[in-house]
Design an enzyme around this catalytic site. Structure first.
Site, PDB file in Angstrom:
ATOM      1  N   ASP A   8      15.072  -2.546  -1.432  1.00 52.28           N
ATOM      2  CA  ASP A   8      13.555  -2.728  -0.709  1.00 52.28           C
ATOM      3  C   ASP A   8      13.893  -3.172   0.874  1.00 52.28           C
ATOM      4  OD1 ASP A   8      12.781  -2.647  -3.222  1.00 52.28           O
ATOM      5  OD2 ASP A   8      12.204  -4.623  -3.455  1.00 52.28           O
ATOM      6  N   ASP A 129       1.201  -1.575 -10.175  1.00 53.21           N
ATOM      7  CA  ASP A 129       1.757  -2.959  -9.745  1.00 53.21           C
ATOM      8  C   ASP A 129       0.725  -3.886 -10.315  1.00 53.21           C
ATOM      9  OD1 ASP A 129       3.950  -1.939  -8.545  1.00 53.21           O
ATOM     10  OD2 ASP A 129       2.940  -1.912  -6.665  1.00 53.21           O
TER      11      ASP A 129
END
Length: 240
Positions: A8, A129
């Site tokens: 990330d 998500d």
């Protein structure tokens, strides 16, 4: 089942967030390309990349870090975060990315997902998500009334390569994945499903592998950085 080590990216560094909150970032490596090389050296077959700044900005922000990873590794990589138009999709695929992940636009502009999946077969995934079963967008900052399964089923005939399902409340928390919800989604659609969020031990991976839903893979980040999950051992276990 494929294990996707996660990198990330925030401000050019490899970080992990807690529950997707940008102000709760822990920096694990200030050289993301070196981190990618380490994962590849350990035997991973894929890399999962996220441009966290891009997810909020709506356009690529950590492009230099992604390009360095692509230049220095030879395994396929998928990228999500800030990819919201055909120009950006084409640009990333031209640079050697194996798969783009479309999240926010899957809710706000589903026609783009269909167009991209048709134009680039096998190279477009949908990122879903969720917080409490509802889809969140724009870097998880905005919640919608869209249900996870409803969104996934809407792309059944679009030709997307995979659905990456993240339980936001499990992400970065080292409390285990939401196996029940992930398995239910995988059973509800024919599209391959990749589990994300909370994978923190070898037991978690094995539980996902054996959940009876034939998952395509699982993404793990913090557990690999913290040492709670040994990448080599995990890859070996998933081959068994």
């Amino acid at each position: 089942m494929i294990l996707y080590p996660a990198i990330d990216l925030k401000d050019g560094q490899a970080v992990r967030l807690l529950h997707g909150e940008m102000d709760k970032a822990t920096v694990f490596n200030d050289d993301p390309a070196a981190q990618a090389r380490a994962f590849v050296a350990a035997g991973c077959e894929w890399l999962h990349l996220v441009d966290l700044n891009g997810a909020f900005a709506g356009a690529p922000v950590n492009a230099a870090a992604v390009e360095a990873i692509l230049a220095e590794t030879r395994v396929p990589a998928q990228l999500g975060g800030g990819i919201r138009d055909m120009k950006t999709i084409e640009a990333w695929l031209d640079k050697g990315l194996a798969r783009v992940i479309l999240g926010t636009v899957a809710v706000e502009n589903p026609a783009l997902v269909r167009e991209a999946a048709a134009a680039f077969p096998g190279k477009v995934a949908v990122g879903i998500d969720a917080r409490n079963g509802r889809v969140a967008t724009r870097g998880w900052a905005e919640e919608t009334d869209v249900e996870v399964t409803e969104l996934a089923r809407s792309f059944e005939d679009a030709g997307v390569a995979a659905i990456i399902y993240t339980d936001i409340m499990r992400d970065g928390a080292m409390k285990g994945p939401n196996i029940e919800a992930t398995a239910a989604l995988a059973r509800a659609v024919a599209i391959p499903v990749i589990a994300s969020g909370g994978v923190s031990s070898l037991d978690d991976l094995i539980a996902l592998r054996d959940c009876g839903a034939d998952l395509n893979g699982a993404i793990s980040g913090r557990a690999l950085y913290d040492g709670a999950l040994d990448l080599g051992a995990a890859l070996q276990a998933l081959k068994g």
